[in-house]
Design a protein around this motif. Structure first.
Motif, PDB file in Angstrom:
ATOM      1  N   LEU A 247     -31.368  24.134 -35.293  1.00 18.03           N
ATOM      2  CA  LEU A 247     -31.529  24.183 -34.053  1.00 18.03           C
ATOM      3  C   LEU A 247     -31.579  22.613 -33.300  1.00 18.03           C
ATOM      4  CD1 LEU A 247     -34.072  26.944 -33.597  1.00 18.03           C
ATOM      5  CD2 LEU A 247     -31.536  26.873 -33.194  1.00 18.03           C
ATOM      6  N   ASP A 248     -31.755  21.586 -34.323  1.00 15.21           N
ATOM      7  CA  ASP A 248     -31.654  20.380 -33.787  1.00 15.21           C
ATOM      8  C   ASP A 248     -30.512  20.010 -33.348  1.00 15.21           C
ATOM      9  OD1 ASP A 248     -34.563  19.736 -34.088  1.00 15.21           O
ATOM     10  OD2 ASP A 248     -34.414  19.281 -36.041  1.00 15.21           O
ATOM     11  N   SER A 249     -29.342  20.634 -33.642  1.00 14.77           N
ATOM     12  CA  SER A 249     -28.076  20.326 -33.083  1.00 14.77           C
ATOM     13  C   SER A 249     -27.604  21.200 -31.927  1.00 14.77           C
ATOM     14  CB  SER A 249     -26.852  20.348 -34.205  1.00 14.77           C
ATOM     15  OG  SER A 249     -26.896  21.715 -34.577  1.00 14.77           O
ATOM     16  N   TYR A 250     -28.606  21.960 -31.331  1.00 18.27           N
ATOM     17  CA  TYR A 250     -28.424  22.766 -30.251  1.00 18.27           C
ATOM     18  C   TYR A 250     -28.984  22.250 -28.815  1.00 18.27           C
ATOM     19  CZ  TYR A 250     -25.777  26.101 -33.070  1.00 18.27           C
ATOM     20  OH  TYR A 250     -24.746  26.878 -33.649  1.00 18.27           O
ATOM     21  N   ALA A 251     -28.137  22.156 -28.069  1.00 21.14           N
ATOM     22  CA  ALA A 251     -28.563  21.459 -26.681  1.00 21.14           C
ATOM     23  C   ALA A 251     -29.964  22.103 -26.098  1.00 21.14           C
ATOM     24  CB  ALA A 251     -27.498  21.276 -25.800  1.00 21.14           C
ATOM     25  N   GLY A 252     -29.640  23.461 -26.255  1.00 20.47           N
ATOM     26  CA  GLY A 252     -30.412  24.315 -25.495  1.00 20.47           C
ATOM     27  C   GLY A 252     -31.946  24.404 -26.092  1.00 20.47           C
ATOM     28  N   HIS A 253     -32.005  24.348 -27.486  1.00 20.32           N
ATOM     29  CA  HIS A 253     -33.215  23.985 -28.027  1.00 20.32           C
ATOM     30  C   HIS A 253     -33.850  22.777 -27.771  1.00 20.32           C
ATOM     31  CE1 HIS A 253     -36.310  24.022 -31.199  1.00 20.32           C
ATOM     32  NE2 HIS A 253     -35.731  23.103 -31.855  1.00 20.32           N
ATOM     33  N   LEU A 254     -33.079  21.695 -27.717  1.00 23.28           N
ATOM     34  CA  LEU A 254     -33.429  20.274 -27.652  1.00 23.28           C
ATOM     35  C   LEU A 254     -34.027  20.091 -26.270  1.00 23.28           C
ATOM     36  CD1 LEU A 254     -30.703  18.305 -29.491  1.00 23.28           C
ATOM     37  CD2 LEU A 254     -33.314  18.776 -30.166  1.00 23.28           C
TER      38      LEU A 254
ATOM     39  N   LEU B 155     -28.325  13.767 -18.281  1.00 21.98           N
ATOM     40  CA  LEU B 155     -29.097  14.860 -17.835  1.00 21.98           C
ATOM     41  C   LEU B 155     -28.953  15.278 -16.598  1.00 21.98           C
ATOM     42  CD1 LEU B 155     -32.410  13.103 -18.991  1.00 21.98           C
ATOM     43  CD2 LEU B 155     -31.289  15.191 -19.926  1.00 21.98           C
ATOM     44  N   GLY B 156     -28.564  14.325 -15.593  1.00 30.28           N
ATOM     45  CA  GLY B 156     -28.169  14.921 -14.241  1.00 30.28           C
ATOM     46  C   GLY B 156     -26.873  15.701 -14.248  1.00 30.28           C
ATOM     47  N   ARG B 157     -25.906  15.367 -15.288  1.00 30.08           N
ATOM     48  CA  ARG B 157     -24.818  16.354 -15.267  1.00 30.08           C
ATOM     49  C   ARG B 157     -25.310  17.637 -15.737  1.00 30.08           C
ATOM     50  NH1 ARG B 157     -20.959  13.376 -19.109  1.00 30.08           N
ATOM     51  NH2 ARG B 157     -21.104  11.992 -17.369  1.00 30.08           N
ATOM     52  N   LEU B 158     -25.940  17.786 -16.894  1.00 32.37           N
ATOM     53  CA  LEU B 158     -26.532  19.178 -16.968  1.00 32.37           C
ATOM     54  C   LEU B 158     -27.260  19.779 -16.212  1.00 32.37           C
ATOM     55  CD1 LEU B 158     -27.807  18.324 -20.866  1.00 32.37           C
ATOM     56  CD2 LEU B 158     -25.893  19.685 -20.154  1.00 32.37           C
ATOM     57  N   ALA B 159     -28.117  19.036 -15.400  1.00 30.56           N
ATOM     58  CA  ALA B 159     -29.039  19.825 -14.482  1.00 30.56           C
ATOM     59  C   ALA B 159     -28.229  20.337 -13.232  1.00 30.56           C
ATOM     60  CB  ALA B 159     -29.944  18.863 -13.870  1.00 30.56           C
ATOM     61  N   ARG B 160     -27.120  19.743 -12.944  1.00 27.52           N
ATOM     62  CA  ARG B 160     -26.096  20.064 -11.896  1.00 27.52           C
ATOM     63  C   ARG B 160     -25.065  21.291 -12.229  1.00 27.52           C
ATOM     64  NH1 ARG B 160     -26.769  14.759 -11.088  1.00 27.52           N
ATOM     65  NH2 ARG B 160     -24.860  14.100 -12.218  1.00 27.52           N
ATOM     66  N   LEU B 161     -25.270  21.688 -13.468  1.00 26.28           N
ATOM     67  CA  LEU B 161     -24.184  22.881 -13.898  1.00 26.28           C
ATOM     68  C   LEU B 161     -24.827  24.259 -13.142  1.00 26.28           C
ATOM     69  CD1 LEU B 161     -23.934  22.530 -17.844  1.00 26.28           C
ATOM     70  CD2 LEU B 161     -22.329  22.302 -15.988  1.00 26.28           C
ATOM     71  N   GLU B 162     -23.906  24.782 -12.778  1.00 26.54           N
ATOM     72  CA  GLU B 162     -23.917  25.973 -11.943  1.00 26.54           C
ATOM     73  C   GLU B 162     -24.036  27.056 -13.086  1.00 26.54           C
ATOM     74  OE1 GLU B 162     -24.808  26.658  -8.832  1.00 26.54           O
ATOM     75  OE2 GLU B 162     -24.485  24.471  -8.525  1.00 26.54           O
TER      76      GLU B 162
ATOM     77  N   LYS C 262     -22.879  30.009 -13.386  1.00 27.36           N
ATOM     78  CA  LYS C 262     -21.623  30.699 -13.709  1.00 27.36           C
ATOM     79  C   LYS C 262     -20.724  29.542 -14.414  1.00 27.36           C
ATOM     80  CE  LYS C 262     -17.686  32.508 -11.362  1.00 27.36           C
ATOM     81  NZ  LYS C 262     -16.418  31.739 -11.042  1.00 27.36           N
ATOM     82  N   GLU C 263     -20.939  28.180 -14.155  1.00 30.88           N
ATOM     83  CA  GLU C 263     -20.094  27.325 -14.856  1.00 30.88           C
ATOM     84  C   GLU C 263     -20.558  27.136 -16.185  1.00 30.88           C
ATOM     85  OE1 GLU C 263     -20.642  23.729 -12.452  1.00 30.88           O
ATOM     86  OE2 GLU C 263     -18.953  24.241 -11.444  1.00 30.88           O
ATOM     87  N   ALA C 264     -21.810  27.321 -16.374  1.00 33.46           N
ATOM     88  CA  ALA C 264     -22.499  27.261 -17.776  1.00 33.46           C
ATOM     89  C   ALA C 264     -22.134  28.360 -18.694  1.00 33.46           C
ATOM     90  CB  ALA C 264     -24.143  27.247 -17.705  1.00 33.46           C
ATOM     91  N   ALA C 265     -21.803  29.507 -17.964  1.00 34.10           N
ATOM     92  CA  ALA C 265     -21.739  30.868 -18.692  1.00 34.10           C
ATOM     93  C   ALA C 265     -20.080  30.799 -19.148  1.00 34.10           C
ATOM     94  CB  ALA C 265     -21.927  32.106 -18.048  1.00 34.10           C
ATOM     95  N   GLU C 266     -19.233  30.181 -18.566  1.00 30.13           N
ATOM     96  CA  GLU C 266     -17.928  30.191 -18.815  1.00 30.13           C
ATOM     97  C   GLU C 266     -17.527  29.381 -20.118  1.00 30.13           C
ATOM     98  OE1 GLU C 266     -15.453  29.286 -15.399  1.00 30.13           O
ATOM     99  OE2 GLU C 266     -16.356  30.982 -14.262  1.00 30.13           O
ATOM    100  N   PRO C 267     -16.766  29.935 -21.056  1.00 25.46           N
ATOM    101  CA  PRO C 267     -16.428  29.194 -22.145  1.00 25.46           C
ATOM    102  C   PRO C 267     -15.063  28.073 -21.631  1.00 25.46           C
ATOM    103  CG  PRO C 267     -15.529  31.342 -22.478  1.00 25.46           C
ATOM    104  CD  PRO C 267     -16.384  31.250 -21.325  1.00 25.46           C
ATOM    105  N   SER C 268     -15.266  26.960 -22.165  1.00 20.83           N
ATOM    106  CA  SER C 268     -14.056  26.104 -21.602  1.00 20.83           C
ATOM    107  C   SER C 268     -13.018  26.061 -22.766  1.00 20.83           C
ATOM    108  CB  SER C 268     -14.600  24.539 -21.859  1.00 20.83           C
ATOM    109  OG  SER C 268     -15.605  24.496 -23.018  1.00 20.83           O
TER     110      SER C 268
END
Length: 149
Positions: free
Chosen positions: A7-14, A134-141, A143-149
């Motif tokens: 989990l220390d390599s997972y953004a959501g956990h961190l 952190l700002g880039r993560l905070a501004r994710l919508e 819908k954008e966060a749910a779509e795979p890239s």
């Protein structure tokens, strides 16, 4: 069978862990009665007096129902004043009361201190980059966060 994840390599956990650290610092050094979300509303009203609740919600990235609960609580405590908009009677305009301005001013130095403490986890030259990420993560919508890239 799949093994356990690191989990220390997972953004959501961190991010969740970082929020726990922030909350602990906030409660210890800023206030155990005013939450950081409540402070964000006070701060938005300090910067933008006379805006409506929907605008405050947008300014501090809260959903409207959470913003409503926070504004109601701050109003009940005497920190926020409400007044009907004379041009649009459906809107209620919000301002800090004298007590709200005093409370906000009393919390700002400690909020700045814990911000500095959180950023101290990075070398000083990395502070702008850390805030940018952190700002880039905070501004994710969502819908954008749910779509795979």
């Amino acid at each position: 069978m799949t093994g356990a994840l690191d989990l220390d390599s997972y953004a959501g956990h961190l991010i969740r862990r970082a929020e726990q650290v922030h909350t602990a610092l906030w409660n210890r050094f800023v206030s155990d009665t005013v939450t950081s979300q409540q402070f964000a509303v006070l701060n938005a009203l300090r910067a933008h007096p006379g805006v409506d609740q929907r605008t405050v919600a947008g300014l501090v990235s809260l959903d409207r129902s959470t913003a409503h609960l926070i504004v109601t609580r701050l109003t009940e405590r005497g920190y926020v004043g409400q007044e009907r908009d004379e041009d649009d009677r459906r809107r209620t305009l919000l301002t800090l009361t004298a007590a709200g301005r005093t409370l906000h001013a009393s919390l700002v130095p400690a909020a700045e201190k814990i911000n500095a403490e959180l950023l101290a986890a990075f070398p000083a030259q990395e502070h702008p980059g850390a805030l940018r990420v952190l700002g880039r993560l905070a501004r994710l919508e969502p819908k954008e966060a749910a779509e795979p890239s």
